[in-house]
Design a protein around this motif. Structure first.
Motif, mmCIF file in Angstrom:
data_model
loop_
_atom_site.group_PDB
_atom_site.id
_atom_site.type_symbol
_atom_site.label_atom_id
_atom_site.label_comp_id
_atom_site.label_asym_id
_atom_site.label_seq_id
_atom_site.Cartn_x
_atom_site.Cartn_y
_atom_site.Cartn_z
ATOM 1 N N GLY A 42 -35.662 -34.090 -56.694
ATOM 2 C CA GLY A 42 -34.730 -34.382 -55.612
ATOM 3 C C GLY A 42 -33.514 -33.485 -55.675
ATOM 4 N N VAL A 43 -32.746 -33.470 -54.595
ATOM 5 C CA VAL A 43 -31.511 -32.683 -54.566
ATOM 6 C C VAL A 43 -30.376 -33.526 -53.998
ATOM 7 C CG1 VAL A 43 -32.715 -30.483 -54.309
ATOM 8 C CG2 VAL A 43 -31.964 -31.704 -52.280
ATOM 9 N N HIS A 44 -29.195 -33.234 -54.458
ATOM 10 C CA HIS A 44 -27.983 -33.872 -53.937
ATOM 11 C C HIS A 44 -27.000 -32.767 -53.581
ATOM 12 C CE1 HIS A 44 -24.608 -36.573 -53.377
ATOM 13 N NE2 HIS A 44 -23.920 -35.883 -54.276
ATOM 14 N N GLU A 45 -26.783 -32.565 -52.297
ATOM 15 C CA GLU A 45 -25.896 -31.489 -51.858
ATOM 16 C C GLU A 45 -24.437 -31.964 -51.844
ATOM 17 O OE1 GLU A 45 -24.984 -29.405 -47.696
ATOM 18 O OE2 GLU A 45 -27.007 -28.914 -48.429
ATOM 19 N N PHE A 46 -23.547 -31.144 -52.442
ATOM 20 C CA PHE A 46 -22.123 -31.432 -52.409
ATOM 21 C C PHE A 46 -21.509 -31.053 -51.064
ATOM 22 C CE2 PHE A 46 -22.202 -30.401 -57.213
ATOM 23 C CZ PHE A 46 -22.666 -31.674 -57.499
ATOM 24 N N GLY A 47 -22.041 -29.997 -50.466
ATOM 25 C CA GLY A 47 -21.508 -29.521 -49.192
ATOM 26 C C GLY A 47 -21.423 -28.006 -49.161
ATOM 27 N N ILE A 48 -20.704 -27.495 -48.175
ATOM 28 C CA ILE A 48 -20.604 -26.053 -47.938
ATOM 29 C C ILE A 48 -19.363 -25.482 -48.619
ATOM 30 C CG2 ILE A 48 -20.226 -24.309 -46.139
ATOM 31 C CD1 ILE A 48 -21.889 -26.092 -44.261
ATOM 32 N N LEU A 49 -19.562 -24.361 -49.317
ATOM 33 C CA LEU A 49 -18.423 -23.656 -49.915
ATOM 34 C C LEU A 49 -17.593 -23.058 -48.785
ATOM 35 C CD1 LEU A 49 -16.984 -22.649 -52.491
ATOM 36 C CD2 LEU A 49 -18.473 -20.635 -52.412
ATOM 37 N N ASN A 50 -16.386 -23.547 -48.622
ATOM 38 C CA ASN A 50 -15.586 -23.194 -47.456
ATOM 39 C C ASN A 50 -15.306 -21.696 -47.346
ATOM 40 O OD1 ASN A 50 -14.096 -24.092 -45.110
ATOM 41 N ND2 ASN A 50 -12.229 -23.546 -46.230
ATOM 42 N N ARG A 51 -15.326 -20.995 -48.461
ATOM 43 C CA ARG A 51 -15.044 -19.558 -48.442
ATOM 44 C C ARG A 51 -16.111 -18.772 -47.682
ATOM 45 N NH1 ARG A 51 -12.775 -18.008 -54.455
ATOM 46 N NH2 ARG A 51 -11.614 -19.916 -54.864
ATOM 47 N N THR A 52 -17.286 -19.378 -47.472
ATOM 48 C CA THR A 52 -18.362 -18.678 -46.770
ATOM 49 C C THR A 52 -18.385 -19.010 -45.278
ATOM 50 O OG1 THR A 52 -19.978 -20.433 -47.281
ATOM 51 C CG2 THR A 52 -19.776 -18.596 -48.844
ATOM 52 N N VAL A 53 -17.474 -19.852 -44.836
ATOM 53 C CA VAL A 53 -17.364 -20.162 -43.404
ATOM 54 C C VAL A 53 -16.661 -19.005 -42.706
ATOM 55 C CG1 VAL A 53 -16.321 -21.708 -41.698
ATOM 56 C CG2 VAL A 53 -17.369 -22.653 -43.760
ATOM 57 N N THR A 54 -17.205 -18.549 -41.562
ATOM 58 C CA THR A 54 -16.611 -17.449 -40.800
ATOM 59 C C THR A 54 -16.380 -17.894 -39.355
ATOM 60 O OG1 THR A 54 -18.709 -16.513 -40.010
ATOM 61 C CG2 THR A 54 -17.971 -15.847 -42.207
ATOM 62 N N VAL A 55 -15.866 -16.992 -38.547
ATOM 63 C CA VAL A 55 -15.633 -17.300 -37.131
ATOM 64 C C VAL A 55 -16.952 -17.495 -36.388
ATOM 65 C CG1 VAL A 55 -13.410 -16.125 -37.019
ATOM 66 C CG2 VAL A 55 -15.510 -14.825 -36.600
ATOM 67 N N PHE A 56 -18.054 -17.040 -36.977
ATOM 68 C CA PHE A 56 -19.367 -17.178 -36.348
ATOM 69 C C PHE A 56 -20.090 -18.451 -36.777
ATOM 70 C CE2 PHE A 56 -18.557 -12.576 -36.870
ATOM 71 C CZ PHE A 56 -18.497 -12.217 -35.534
ATOM 72 N N THR A 57 -19.510 -19.202 -37.707
ATOM 73 C CA THR A 57 -20.146 -20.433 -38.182
ATOM 74 C C THR A 57 -20.087 -21.508 -37.097
ATOM 75 O OG1 THR A 57 -19.467 -19.934 -40.456
ATOM 76 C CG2 THR A 57 -20.121 -22.209 -39.965
ATOM 77 N N PRO A 58 -21.222 -22.141 -36.764
ATOM 78 C CA PRO A 58 -21.216 -23.216 -35.768
ATOM 79 C C PRO A 58 -20.227 -24.319 -36.133
ATOM 80 C CG PRO A 58 -23.465 -22.576 -36.274
ATOM 81 C CD PRO A 58 -22.580 -21.854 -37.257
ATOM 82 N N ALA A 65 -16.555 -29.716 -51.332
ATOM 83 C CA ALA A 65 -17.744 -29.207 -52.031
ATOM 84 C C ALA A 65 -17.356 -28.370 -53.245
ATOM 85 C CB ALA A 65 -18.596 -28.390 -51.066
ATOM 86 N N ALA A 66 -16.370 -27.498 -53.069
ATOM 87 C CA ALA A 66 -15.926 -26.648 -54.174
ATOM 88 C C ALA A 66 -15.385 -27.493 -55.323
ATOM 89 C CB ALA A 66 -14.855 -25.675 -53.683
ATOM 90 N N ALA A 67 -14.637 -28.545 -54.988
ATOM 91 C CA ALA A 67 -14.062 -29.408 -56.019
ATOM 92 C C ALA A 67 -15.151 -30.141 -56.792
ATOM 93 C CB ALA A 67 -13.101 -30.404 -55.381
ATOM 94 N N CYS A 68 -16.167 -30.647 -56.089
ATOM 95 C CA CYS A 68 -17.278 -31.352 -56.745
ATOM 96 C C CYS A 68 -18.048 -30.420 -57.664
ATOM 97 C CB CYS A 68 -18.213 -31.946 -55.698
ATOM 98 S SG CYS A 68 -17.566 -33.401 -54.849
ATOM 99 N N PHE A 69 -18.302 -29.205 -57.174
ATOM 100 C CA PHE A 69 -19.066 -28.246 -57.964
ATOM 101 C C PHE A 69 -18.271 -27.830 -59.201
ATOM 102 C CE2 PHE A 69 -21.141 -24.266 -59.057
ATOM 103 C CZ PHE A 69 -22.477 -24.538 -58.799
ATOM 104 N N ALA A 70 -16.995 -27.544 -59.025
ATOM 105 C CA ALA A 70 -16.147 -27.145 -60.151
ATOM 106 C C ALA A 70 -16.072 -28.265 -61.188
ATOM 107 C CB ALA A 70 -14.748 -26.781 -59.653
ATOM 108 N N GLU A 71 -16.003 -29.496 -60.724
ATOM 109 C CA GLU A 71 -15.961 -30.635 -61.642
ATOM 110 C C GLU A 71 -17.252 -30.722 -62.456
ATOM 111 O OE1 GLU A 71 -15.393 -35.521 -61.522
ATOM 112 O OE2 GLU A 71 -15.176 -34.335 -59.682
#
Length: 235
Positions: A122-138, A149-155
């Motif tokens: 199974g997988v548990h997604e924390f979310g999207i790394l905000n640094r990879t969001v661009t003006v073209f992101t839906p 997401a970054a905080a969860c991953f860093a933890e």
């Protein structure tokens, strides 16, 4: 007739290819052979886990630029997702019902007779790394809490480092022609033989699991490389 044989042969090949592609993915591999340095008993990578109460946790951290798979057969599809998603994969090592000591001893044998499966359950997604969001992101992909997401991953990374003797972070980047579970499984194998020291992260870019897609995947790999650079800077 010869003409019929010439027609039937390629038809059978196409049928076999279609049949192999239609099978549901199997998220299990047999554990790779133990490194030679471990097989004579001189070095034991699991000496710190003699007490069953301190058996390691098998979850594997991951970062992927694949799109989530709506059918959930693959967890993540082979399509480009552009943004980088962070999470934790649940992996299982060893035969069901075996104790940690039994499974450990089997994995170190030079010539195994018993199987030692490695499975993504199974997988548990924390979310999207905000640094990879661009003006073209839906708009619907942009997280409400950009730092969550970054905080969860860093933890999760820091928690593993805290209990590790070596303060190293390893990142496994796969080649082409694989599905999402492949880098998770390979990372789990490698981390197992490192004695679960440090932190292991599987980086899963959206390669196409077809050997004829090598050239088309070059562009995909270049796009994924940008996200890998951002991910390294984040770490």
């Amino acid at each position: 007739s010869k003409r019929t044989k010439r027609f039937v042969a390629p038809l059978l090949i196409l049928f076999s290819i279609a049949a192999s592609c239609s099978n549901k993915p199997i998220h299990t591999v047999e554990l790779m052979p133990a490194p030679e340095v471990y097989t004579d008993g001189t070095v034991d990578p699991f000496s710190g886990f003699d007490d069953p109460m301190h058996a390691p946790e098998f979850d594997m951290l991951y970062a992927t630029s694949r799109k989530p798979d709506p059918s959930e057969d693959l967890f993540y599809s082979n399509e480009r997702g552009f943004v980088l998603r962070l999470g934790r994969a649940e992996t299982e090592l060893g035969p069901e019902g075996y104790t940690w000591k039994e499974a450990r001893d089997i994995s170190l044998l030079k010539n195994r007779t018993d199987k030692y499966p490695v499975k993504v359950s199974g997988v548990h997604e924390f979310g999207i790394l905000n640094r990879t969001v661009t003006v073209f992101t839906p708009q619907d992909l942009i997280p409400e809490d950009p730092d969550a997401a970054a905080a969860c991953f860093a933890e999760a990374v820091n928690a593993k480092l805290e209990i590790s003797e070596k303060k190293d972070v390893y990142i496994y980047v796969h080649g082409y022609k694989v599905v999402f579970s492949n880098p998770i499984l390979i990372s789990a194998e490698l981390w197992h033989f490192l004695g679960y020291d440090g932190v292991f992260v599987a980086f899963a870019w959206p390669s196409t699991p077809i050997k004829w897609a090598y050239l088309s995947d070059i562009e995909t790999a270049e796009i994924a490389a940008q996200n890998l650079r951002i991910f390294l800077e984040f770490l």
